[in-house]
Design a protein around this motif. Structure first.
Motif, PDB file in Angstrom:
ATOM      1  N   THR A 136      89.687  19.732 -15.239  1.00  0.00           N
ATOM      2  CA  THR A 136      89.709  18.611 -15.994  1.00  0.00           C
ATOM      3  C   THR A 136      90.446  17.414 -14.950  1.00  0.00           C
ATOM      4  OG1 THR A 136      91.802  19.471 -17.016  1.00  0.00           O
ATOM      5  CG2 THR A 136      89.631  19.690 -18.342  1.00  0.00           C
ATOM      6  N   GLY A 137      89.936  16.146 -14.953  1.00  0.00           N
ATOM      7  CA  GLY A 137      90.784  14.871 -14.365  1.00  0.00           C
ATOM      8  C   GLY A 137      90.037  15.008 -12.880  1.00  0.00           C
ATOM      9  N   GLY A 138      89.242  16.056 -12.466  1.00  0.00           N
ATOM     10  CA  GLY A 138      88.772  16.042 -10.909  1.00  0.00           C
ATOM     11  C   GLY A 138      87.885  15.062 -10.890  1.00  0.00           C
ATOM     12  N   LEU A 139      87.996  14.145  -9.694  1.00  0.00           N
ATOM     13  CA  LEU A 139      87.145  13.277  -9.285  1.00  0.00           C
ATOM     14  C   LEU A 139      86.631  13.114  -7.881  1.00  0.00           C
ATOM     15  CD1 LEU A 139      86.478   9.835  -9.737  1.00  0.00           C
ATOM     16  CD2 LEU A 139      88.726   9.623  -8.291  1.00  0.00           C
ATOM     17  N   SER A 140      85.250  13.329  -7.806  1.00  0.00           N
ATOM     18  CA  SER A 140      84.471  13.293  -6.544  1.00  0.00           C
ATOM     19  C   SER A 140      83.937  11.964  -6.226  1.00  0.00           C
ATOM     20  CB  SER A 140      83.273  14.349  -6.805  1.00  0.00           C
ATOM     21  OG  SER A 140      83.707  15.891  -7.066  1.00  0.00           O
ATOM     22  N   ILE A 141      84.042  11.730  -4.972  1.00  0.00           N
ATOM     23  CA  ILE A 141      83.633  10.548  -4.326  1.00  0.00           C
ATOM     24  C   ILE A 141      82.361  10.755  -3.552  1.00  0.00           C
ATOM     25  CG2 ILE A 141      83.997   8.660  -3.236  1.00  0.00           C
ATOM     26  CD1 ILE A 141      86.829   8.884  -4.287  1.00  0.00           C
ATOM     27  N   LEU A 142      81.315  10.018  -3.884  1.00  0.00           N
ATOM     28  CA  LEU A 142      80.261  10.298  -2.905  1.00  0.00           C
ATOM     29  C   LEU A 142      79.804   9.147  -2.520  1.00  0.00           C
ATOM     30  CD1 LEU A 142      79.658  12.436  -5.380  1.00  0.00           C
ATOM     31  CD2 LEU A 142      77.826  13.376  -4.035  1.00  0.00           C
ATOM     32  N   ASN A 143      79.179   9.029  -1.263  1.00  0.00           N
ATOM     33  CA  ASN A 143      78.452   8.015  -0.560  1.00  0.00           C
ATOM     34  C   ASN A 143      77.195   8.173  -0.271  1.00  0.00           C
ATOM     35  OD1 ASN A 143      80.917   6.292  -0.231  1.00  0.00           O
ATOM     36  ND2 ASN A 143      81.582   7.817   1.279  1.00  0.00           N
ATOM     37  N   ILE A 158      77.001  12.089   0.486  1.00  0.00           N
ATOM     38  CA  ILE A 158      77.820  12.616   1.299  1.00  0.00           C
ATOM     39  C   ILE A 158      79.188  12.851   0.559  1.00  0.00           C
ATOM     40  CG2 ILE A 158      79.315  12.119   3.567  1.00  0.00           C
ATOM     41  CD1 ILE A 158      77.040  10.773   4.649  1.00  0.00           C
ATOM     42  N   PHE A 159      79.689  14.010   0.394  1.00  0.00           N
ATOM     43  CA  PHE A 159      80.869  14.271  -0.162  1.00  0.00           C
ATOM     44  C   PHE A 159      81.847  13.971   0.308  1.00  0.00           C
ATOM     45  CE2 PHE A 159      83.206  18.035  -2.689  1.00  0.00           C
ATOM     46  CZ  PHE A 159      83.814  16.847  -3.410  1.00  0.00           C
ATOM     47  N   ASP A 160      82.610  12.894   0.134  1.00  0.00           N
ATOM     48  CA  ASP A 160      83.807  12.173   0.981  1.00  0.00           C
ATOM     49  C   ASP A 160      85.277  12.244   0.565  1.00  0.00           C
ATOM     50  OD1 ASP A 160      84.371  10.311   3.108  1.00  0.00           O
ATOM     51  OD2 ASP A 160      84.634   8.720   1.664  1.00  0.00           O
ATOM     52  N   ALA A 161      85.479  12.380  -0.604  1.00  0.00           N
ATOM     53  CA  ALA A 161      86.698  12.650  -1.336  1.00  0.00           C
ATOM     54  C   ALA A 161      86.671  13.573  -2.595  1.00  0.00           C
ATOM     55  CB  ALA A 161      87.589  11.514  -0.984  1.00  0.00           C
ATOM     56  N   PHE A 162      87.955  14.150  -2.767  1.00  0.00           N
ATOM     57  CA  PHE A 162      88.005  14.606  -4.142  1.00  0.00           C
ATOM     58  C   PHE A 162      89.624  14.625  -4.460  1.00  0.00           C
ATOM     59  CE2 PHE A 162      88.820  18.573  -6.795  1.00  0.00           C
ATOM     60  CZ  PHE A 162      87.976  18.217  -7.516  1.00  0.00           C
ATOM     61  N   VAL A 163      89.716  14.084  -5.697  1.00  0.00           N
ATOM     62  CA  VAL A 163      91.234  13.971  -6.071  1.00  0.00           C
ATOM     63  C   VAL A 163      91.427  14.581  -7.486  1.00  0.00           C
ATOM     64  CG1 VAL A 163      92.758  12.095  -6.683  1.00  0.00           C
ATOM     65  CG2 VAL A 163      91.042  11.599  -4.971  1.00  0.00           C
ATOM     66  N   THR A 164      92.654  15.214  -7.814  1.00  0.00           N
ATOM     67  CA  THR A 164      92.733  15.845  -8.796  1.00  0.00           C
ATOM     68  C   THR A 164      94.211  15.252  -9.633  1.00  0.00           C
ATOM     69  OG1 THR A 164      94.281  17.612  -8.066  1.00  0.00           O
ATOM     70  CG2 THR A 164      91.672  18.051  -8.584  1.00  0.00           C
ATOM     71  N   PRO A 165      94.536  15.198 -10.714  1.00  0.00           N
ATOM     72  CA  PRO A 165      95.887  14.818 -11.051  1.00  0.00           C
ATOM     73  C   PRO A 165      97.118  15.784 -10.453  1.00  0.00           C
ATOM     74  CG  PRO A 165      94.383  14.672 -12.834  1.00  0.00           C
ATOM     75  CD  PRO A 165      93.635  15.290 -11.823  1.00  0.00           C
ATOM     76  N   ASP A 166      96.782  17.067 -10.371  1.00  0.00           N
ATOM     77  CA  ASP A 166      97.652  17.765  -9.922  1.00  0.00           C
ATOM     78  C   ASP A 166      97.946  17.505  -8.257  1.00  0.00           C
ATOM     79  OD1 ASP A 166      97.924  19.428 -12.075  1.00  0.00           O
ATOM     80  OD2 ASP A 166      96.667  21.028 -11.388  1.00  0.00           O
ATOM     81  N   TYR A 167      97.112  17.063  -7.792  1.00  0.00           N
ATOM     82  CA  TYR A 167      97.267  16.791  -6.220  1.00  0.00           C
ATOM     83  C   TYR A 167      98.144  15.511  -6.410  1.00  0.00           C
ATOM     84  CZ  TYR A 167      96.382  14.348  -1.752  1.00  0.00           C
ATOM     85  OH  TYR A 167      96.711  13.878  -0.721  1.00  0.00           O
ATOM     86  N   LEU A 168      97.521  14.390  -7.063  1.00  0.00           N
ATOM     87  CA  LEU A 168      98.546  13.174  -7.406  1.00  0.00           C
ATOM     88  C   LEU A 168      99.997  13.423  -7.772  1.00  0.00           C
ATOM     89  CD1 LEU A 168      95.860  11.056  -8.850  1.00  0.00           C
ATOM     90  CD2 LEU A 168      96.448  10.973  -6.601  1.00  0.00           C
ATOM     91  N   LYS A 169     100.203  14.263  -8.419  1.00  0.00           N
ATOM     92  CA  LYS A 169     101.536  14.528  -9.082  1.00  0.00           C
ATOM     93  C   LYS A 169     102.433  15.201  -7.862  1.00  0.00           C
ATOM     94  CE  LYS A 169     103.773  16.461 -13.024  1.00  0.00           C
ATOM     95  NZ  LYS A 169     103.918  17.304 -14.184  1.00  0.00           N
ATOM     96  N   LYS A 170     101.779  16.012  -7.099  1.00  0.00           N
ATOM     97  CA  LYS A 170     102.523  16.674  -6.002  1.00  0.00           C
ATOM     98  C   LYS A 170     102.869  15.832  -5.007  1.00  0.00           C
ATOM     99  CE  LYS A 170     100.370  21.080  -6.579  1.00  0.00           C
ATOM    100  NZ  LYS A 170      99.471  22.099  -6.200  1.00  0.00           N
ATOM    101  N   ASN A 171     102.020  14.788  -4.750  1.00  0.00           N
ATOM    102  CA  ASN A 171     102.093  13.792  -3.749  1.00  0.00           C
ATOM    103  C   ASN A 171     102.533  12.488  -4.193  1.00  0.00           C
ATOM    104  OD1 ASN A 171     101.252  15.332  -1.321  1.00  0.00           O
ATOM    105  ND2 ASN A 171      99.482  15.698  -2.786  1.00  0.00           N
ATOM    106  N   GLU A 172     103.411  12.302  -5.286  1.00  0.00           N
ATOM    107  CA  GLU A 172     103.908  11.012  -5.791  1.00  0.00           C
ATOM    108  C   GLU A 172     104.931  10.557  -4.896  1.00  0.00           C
ATOM    109  OE1 GLU A 172     103.947  10.364 -10.295  1.00  0.00           O
ATOM    110  OE2 GLU A 172     104.897  12.046  -9.905  1.00  0.00           O
TER     111      GLU A 172
END
Length: 172
Positions: A136-143, A158-172
């Motif tokens: 949930t909250g997973g964000l894929s970015i494709l070009n 082209i699968f360029d990036a993937f962001v999750t809320p957990d990743y953002l929380k750990k890297n605040e």
């Protein structure tokens, strides 16, 4: 070039008495996750031209928190509620070609199925995403190297990036 953002709605209550699946609300963790994604989008200076949102309460709530300043760009689509990836591709093919950065906010499994269908190449560090449960909250970015949305098809992204809320929380 076109960029597609595929977002699974943020976390919702699993069981709410007297509520249908369509009417499930975001829980507190889901709301905080959406706020983290809102901050990330603002810091990243990413412009979204058009936002396709499932008609479910949890997807609309996710969209309204993350893109609170872009409500005019949101387009609610009943067809995206618990659809297959084919419906998402169909909606994308209908888009105006002046739109370059498009967001789809939907559900599982249609978001991960769309991602798998569209990927022609993935950064090696992102290969795990298609082999795991899509969070949930997973964000894929494709070009896409296309000028017209109706050219979007299997293995064109082209699968360029993937962001999750957990990743953002750990890297605040």
């Amino acid at each position: 070039m076109k960029t597609l953002f595929l977002l699974r709605h943020c976390e919702a209550y699993q069981f709410e008495e007297d509520k249908s699946d369509h009417d499930k609300q975001l829980n507190e963790y889901g709301k905080k996750s959406a706020e983290l994604l809102n901050s990330w989008f603002k810091k990243s200076n990413i412009t979204i031209d058009y936002i396709l949102v499932s008609s479910a309460i949890r997807t609309l709530a996710t969209a309204n928190i993350i893109f609170s300043n872009m409500r005019s760009k949101m387009h609610e689509k009943k067809e995206l509620y618990l659809c297959s990836y084919k419906e998402i591709i169909k909606e994308l093919c209908l888009l105006d070609n002046s739109l370059n950065n498009v967001m789809v906010i939907g559900h599982e499994p249609s978001i991960s199925e769309s991602l798998k269908f569209l990927i022609s190449y993935s950064r090696p560090d992102l290969n795990y995403v298609t082999k795991s449960l899509y969070p949930t909250g997973g964000l894929s970015i494709l070009n896409f190297s296309i000028k017209n949305w109706n050219k979007i098809d299997e293995k064109t992204g082209i699968f360029d990036a993937f962001v999750t809320p957990d990743y953002l929380k750990k890297n605040e």
